[in-house]
Design a protein around this motif. Structure first.
Motif, PDB file in Angstrom:
ATOM      1  N   ALA A  18       8.054  -6.247 -25.925  1.00 13.93           N
ATOM      2  CA  ALA A  18       9.476  -6.435 -25.664  1.00 13.93           C
ATOM      3  C   ALA A  18       9.716  -7.858 -25.194  1.00 13.93           C
ATOM      4  CB  ALA A  18       9.948  -5.427 -24.614  1.00 13.93           C
ATOM      5  N   SER A  19      10.970  -8.194 -24.977  1.00  9.46           N
ATOM      6  CA  SER A  19      11.314  -9.548 -24.529  1.00  9.46           C
ATOM      7  C   SER A  19      11.143  -9.722 -23.025  1.00  9.46           C
ATOM      8  CB  SER A  19      12.754  -9.885 -24.938  1.00  9.46           C
ATOM      9  OG  SER A  19      13.655  -8.907 -24.476  1.00  9.46           O
ATOM     10  N   CYS A  20      10.701  -8.669 -22.324  1.00  4.59           N
ATOM     11  CA  CYS A  20      10.430  -8.799 -20.892  1.00  4.59           C
ATOM     12  C   CYS A  20       9.546  -7.643 -20.421  1.00  4.59           C
ATOM     13  CB  CYS A  20      11.723  -8.824 -20.067  1.00  4.59           C
ATOM     14  SG  CYS A  20      12.636  -7.259 -20.089  1.00  4.59           S
ATOM     15  N   HIS A  21       9.048  -7.778 -19.211  1.00  3.27           N
ATOM     16  CA  HIS A  21       8.378  -6.681 -18.512  1.00  3.27           C
ATOM     17  C   HIS A  21       8.827  -6.764 -17.056  1.00  3.27           C
ATOM     18  CE1 HIS A  21       4.992  -3.866 -17.500  1.00  3.27           C
ATOM     19  NE2 HIS A  21       5.162  -4.454 -16.313  1.00  3.27           N
ATOM     20  N   TYR A  22       9.570  -5.767 -16.604  1.00  2.00           N
ATOM     21  CA  TYR A  22      10.036  -5.704 -15.220  1.00  2.00           C
ATOM     22  C   TYR A  22       9.417  -4.482 -14.537  1.00  2.00           C
ATOM     23  CZ  TYR A  22      13.859  -8.907 -16.596  1.00  2.00           C
ATOM     24  OH  TYR A  22      14.575  -9.969 -17.064  1.00  2.00           O
ATOM     25  N   ASP A  23       9.260  -4.574 -13.225  1.00  2.00           N
ATOM     26  CA  ASP A  23       8.760  -3.446 -12.435  1.00  2.00           C
ATOM     27  C   ASP A  23       9.811  -3.011 -11.434  1.00  2.00           C
ATOM     28  OD1 ASP A  23       5.944  -3.332 -13.407  1.00  2.00           O
ATOM     29  OD2 ASP A  23       5.867  -5.348 -12.565  1.00  2.00           O
ATOM     30  N   VAL A  24       9.965  -1.692 -11.284  1.00  2.00           N
ATOM     31  CA  VAL A  24      10.866  -1.135 -10.278  1.00  2.00           C
ATOM     32  C   VAL A  24      10.004  -0.331  -9.312  1.00  2.00           C
ATOM     33  CG1 VAL A  24      12.761  -1.144 -11.931  1.00  2.00           C
ATOM     34  CG2 VAL A  24      11.455   0.958 -11.605  1.00  2.00           C
ATOM     35  N   ILE A  25      10.191  -0.546  -8.014  1.00  3.25           N
ATOM     36  CA  ILE A  25       9.221  -0.087  -7.018  1.00  3.25           C
ATOM     37  C   ILE A  25       9.835   0.948  -6.090  1.00  3.25           C
ATOM     38  CG2 ILE A  25       7.596  -0.841  -5.232  1.00  3.25           C
ATOM     39  CD1 ILE A  25       7.919  -3.716  -6.413  1.00  3.25           C
ATOM     40  N   MET A  26       9.035   1.989  -5.813  1.00  9.24           N
ATOM     41  CA  MET A  26       9.454   3.061  -4.900  1.00  9.24           C
ATOM     42  C   MET A  26       8.427   3.254  -3.808  1.00  9.24           C
ATOM     43  SD  MET A  26       8.640   6.125  -7.552  1.00  9.24           S
ATOM     44  CE  MET A  26       9.094   4.984  -8.859  1.00  9.24           C
ATOM     45  N   LYS A  27       8.857   3.829  -2.706  1.00 10.34           N
ATOM     46  CA  LYS A  27       7.987   4.072  -1.566  1.00 10.34           C
ATOM     47  C   LYS A  27       7.390   5.476  -1.628  1.00 10.34           C
ATOM     48  CE  LYS A  27      11.074   1.248   1.286  1.00 10.34           C
ATOM     49  NZ  LYS A  27      12.077   1.272   2.385  1.00 10.34           N
ATOM     50  N   GLU A  28       6.197   5.621  -1.066  1.00  8.40           N
ATOM     51  CA  GLU A  28       5.571   6.921  -0.769  1.00  8.40           C
ATOM     52  C   GLU A  28       5.472   7.830  -1.989  1.00  8.40           C
ATOM     53  OE1 GLU A  28       7.515   8.737   2.566  1.00  8.40           O
ATOM     54  OE2 GLU A  28       6.989   7.096   3.908  1.00  8.40           O
ATOM     55  N   GLY A  29       4.871   7.333  -3.057  1.00  7.74           N
ATOM     56  CA  GLY A  29       4.710   8.140  -4.258  1.00  7.74           C
ATOM     57  C   GLY A  29       3.692   9.257  -4.099  1.00  7.74           C
ATOM     58  N   THR A  30       3.943  10.340  -4.793  1.00  4.78           N
ATOM     59  CA  THR A  30       2.993  11.451  -4.918  1.00  4.78           C
ATOM     60  C   THR A  30       2.642  11.588  -6.391  1.00  4.78           C
ATOM     61  OG1 THR A  30       3.762  12.655  -2.974  1.00  4.78           O
ATOM     62  CG2 THR A  30       2.680  13.952  -4.694  1.00  4.78           C
ATOM     63  N   ILE A  31       1.335  11.667  -6.695  1.00  8.18           N
ATOM     64  CA  ILE A  31       0.876  11.693  -8.081  1.00  8.18           C
ATOM     65  C   ILE A  31      -0.024  12.897  -8.310  1.00  8.18           C
ATOM     66  CG2 ILE A  31      -0.300  10.421  -9.916  1.00  8.18           C
ATOM     67  CD1 ILE A  31       0.116   7.871  -8.203  1.00  8.18           C
ATOM     68  N   ILE A  32       0.277  13.650  -9.345  1.00  9.29           N
ATOM     69  CA  ILE A  32      -0.572  14.757  -9.796  1.00  9.29           C
ATOM     70  C   ILE A  32      -1.002  14.440 -11.222  1.00  9.29           C
ATOM     71  CG2 ILE A  32      -0.703  17.229 -10.293  1.00  9.29           C
ATOM     72  CD1 ILE A  32       1.506  17.636  -8.201  1.00  9.29           C
ATOM     73  N   ALA A  33      -2.316  14.360 -11.440  1.00  7.90           N
ATOM     74  CA  ALA A  33      -2.869  14.053 -12.761  1.00  7.90           C
ATOM     75  C   ALA A  33      -3.665  15.252 -13.253  1.00  7.90           C
ATOM     76  CB  ALA A  33      -3.756  12.819 -12.691  1.00  7.90           C
TER      77      ALA A  33
ATOM     78  N   PHE B 196       0.830  -1.209   0.000  1.00  5.46           N
ATOM     79  CA  PHE B 196       0.000   0.000   0.000  1.00  5.46           C
ATOM     80  C   PHE B 196       0.868   1.263   0.000  1.00  5.46           C
ATOM     81  CE2 PHE B 196      -2.771   3.303   1.557  1.00  5.46           C
ATOM     82  CZ  PHE B 196      -4.009   2.973   1.040  1.00  5.46           C
ATOM     83  N   GLY B 197       0.549   2.182  -0.893  1.00  5.28           N
ATOM     84  CA  GLY B 197       1.230   3.464  -0.954  1.00  5.28           C
ATOM     85  C   GLY B 197       2.468   3.493  -1.809  1.00  5.28           C
ATOM     86  N   THR B 198       2.849   2.352  -2.380  1.00  4.70           N
ATOM     87  CA  THR B 198       4.005   2.333  -3.274  1.00  4.70           C
ATOM     88  C   THR B 198       3.585   2.676  -4.698  1.00  4.70           C
ATOM     89  OG1 THR B 198       3.727  -0.030  -3.764  1.00  4.70           O
ATOM     90  CG2 THR B 198       5.164   0.560  -1.910  1.00  4.70           C
ATOM     91  N   CYS B 199       4.567   3.027  -5.507  1.00  4.89           N
ATOM     92  CA  CYS B 199       4.359   3.153  -6.950  1.00  4.89           C
ATOM     93  C   CYS B 199       5.411   2.295  -7.638  1.00  4.89           C
ATOM     94  CB  CYS B 199       4.508   4.596  -7.408  1.00  4.89           C
ATOM     95  SG  CYS B 199       3.085   5.654  -7.014  1.00  4.89           S
ATOM     96  N   HIS B 200       5.056   1.743  -8.765  1.00  4.81           N
ATOM     97  CA  HIS B 200       6.048   1.031  -9.557  1.00  4.81           C
ATOM     98  C   HIS B 200       5.980   1.488 -11.006  1.00  4.81           C
ATOM     99  CE1 HIS B 200       2.503  -1.724  -9.581  1.00  4.81           C
ATOM    100  NE2 HIS B 200       2.837  -1.929 -10.846  1.00  4.81           N
ATOM    101  N   ILE B 201       7.131   1.485 -11.630  1.00  7.15           N
ATOM    102  CA  ILE B 201       7.239   1.771 -13.057  1.00  7.15           C
ATOM    103  C   ILE B 201       7.597   0.476 -13.751  1.00  7.15           C
ATOM    104  CG2 ILE B 201       8.501   3.020 -14.849  1.00  7.15           C
ATOM    105  CD1 ILE B 201       6.647   4.787 -13.207  1.00  7.15           C
ATOM    106  N   GLY B 202       6.730   0.070 -14.682  1.00  9.15           N
ATOM    107  CA  GLY B 202       6.990  -1.109 -15.488  1.00  9.15           C
ATOM    108  C   GLY B 202       7.761  -0.722 -16.730  1.00  9.15           C
ATOM    109  N   ILE B 203       8.737  -1.528 -17.090  1.00 12.80           N
ATOM    110  CA  ILE B 203       9.524  -1.272 -18.294  1.00 12.80           C
ATOM    111  C   ILE B 203       9.438  -2.478 -19.224  1.00 12.80           C
ATOM    112  CG2 ILE B 203      11.065   0.318 -17.105  1.00 12.80           C
ATOM    113  CD1 ILE B 203      13.152  -1.897 -16.952  1.00 12.80           C
ATOM    114  N   GLY B 204       9.452  -2.201 -20.525  1.00 15.38           N
ATOM    115  CA  GLY B 204       9.376  -3.268 -21.525  1.00 15.38           C
ATOM    116  C   GLY B 204       8.006  -3.345 -22.154  1.00 15.38           C
ATOM    117  N   THR B 205       7.398  -4.539 -22.140  1.00 16.64           N
ATOM    118  CA  THR B 205       6.120  -4.773 -22.809  1.00 16.64           C
ATOM    119  C   THR B 205       4.991  -3.969 -22.183  1.00 16.64           C
ATOM    120  OG1 THR B 205       6.731  -6.998 -23.517  1.00 16.64           O
ATOM    121  CG2 THR B 205       4.383  -6.538 -23.330  1.00 16.64           C
TER     122      THR B 205
END
Length: 326
Positions: A294-309, A275-284
């Motif tokens: 792509a030949s893969c899809h990986y996620d890199v995860i960070m804590k305490e994201g802030t999002i403005i849309a 809960f409260g994390t954000c991840h950025i997926g790379i690849g497919t």
């Protein structure tokens, strides 16, 4: 002894998440290393009056590699399929085709017997569903999204025209979800992302897991152009370079973890649901609404994201601020 206690998890997978009905044909795709989990789920499928089939395949060489053709065809013909594997088949044409044909899928990648008993699987998915949908809607179609984090992330991108995806561990016909992560995500427009990503929580792939130190990514024109950090950063950089595929650097996804029962343990679908994390997926990105395979899809995860849309603050330091029906 763990097998005894997995039955409660199997009950949740079959009756809460898949809502299996008598007479349905349910396919369970697995590997020998996960056969105890697959068998436990199959027993529950049989108990409710449906017909389970277990297909055992050789583990894929990498995440995102297609399953064998005969298994892909079986997925296509099933009423529902459950993937219990070590290497992910989530971002494959086989999954995409089966869902488009009207099957429904549930993905249990990297699952252990312990995860069938404790952790994210204990989440109240019915209660979390409205929040997950609302977060996906808040990101859907936004012309400009800005993601920041205390660890140093500052990424900007456009999701104009892109759908929001809500994965809350329960599926109907023509849907798929991961388990036990509860997440909302969107696929950025190709070429639109720029800035800095700092993963300070986990990169649950290629043996990296929970991070010893942050990994920093520089992004230009929708692709990662630099990876900086220590031993684990080098592991990821070397793996991506070895694939000899420029699409592995594509910024494919921005996801938000929303399951309070998830915890960091180094396994993909548990870590990215925290809960409260954000991840950025790379690849497919094709299974998320994007256009890149792509030949893969990986996620890199960070804590305490802030999002403005589109100028609206929808999440601040890991706390969702959107309104939804509880």
């Amino acid at each position: 002894m763990e097998n005894i206690y997995m039955q409660r998890g199997a009950d949740k997978v079959v009756n809460t998440c898949m809502k299996v009905k008598p007479g349905e044909e349910i396919l369970i795709v697995t590997e020998y290393s996960r056969l105890s989990i697959a068998a436990c789920i199959a027993s529950e499928v049989y108990r409710v009056g449906a017909e389970p089939s277990i297909c055992i395949m050789e583990p894929r060489k990498s995440d995102g590699e297609e399953p064998p053709r005969n298994i892909a065809n079986a997925m296509l013909a099933s009423d529902g399929f459950i993937s219990v594997v070590g290497k992910s088949i989530t971002h494959t044409n086989a999954v995409k085709a089966a869902i488009e044909a009207g099957s429904r899928g549930l993905v249990l990648t990297h699952f252990t017997e312990e995860m069938m008993v404790h952790g994210g699987i204990e989440g109240d998915f019915e209660r979390l569903k409205p929040l997950c949908i609302a977060m996906a809607k808040a990101m859907e179609g936004a012309k400009k999204i800005v993601l920041t984090s205390p660890g140093g992330t500052h990424l900007e991108y456009s999701a104009e025209g892109r759908r929001g995806n809500h994965l809350y561990c329960m599926v109907e016909k023509g849907q798929f979800s991961t388990l036990p992560t509860v997440e909302a995500n969107v696929s950025p427009l190709e070429g639109s992302a720029s800035g800095i990503i700092v993963a300070d929580a986990s990169i649950p792939y290629v043996g990296i897991g929970v991070l010893e130190e942050p990994v920093r990514f520089r992004v230009e024109d929708g692709r990662i152009v630099e990876i900086i950090g220590g031993r684990q950063a080098k592991m990821l950089a070397d793996d991506l370079a070895a694939k000899n595929d420029p699409n592995v650097y594509n910024i494919a996804e921005h996801g938000v973890g929303l399951n309070p029962k998830c915890h960091f343990c180094g396994f993909m679908l548990e870590d990215e649901g925290v809960f409260g994390t954000c991840h950025i997926g790379i690849g497919t990105s094709t299974n998320l609404g994007g256009r890149v395979k792509a030949s893969c899809h990986y996620d890199v995860i960070m804590k305490e994201g802030t999002i403005i849309a589109d100028g609206k603050l929808i999440m601040e330091k890991g706390v969702p601020l959107i309104k939804y029906d509880k």
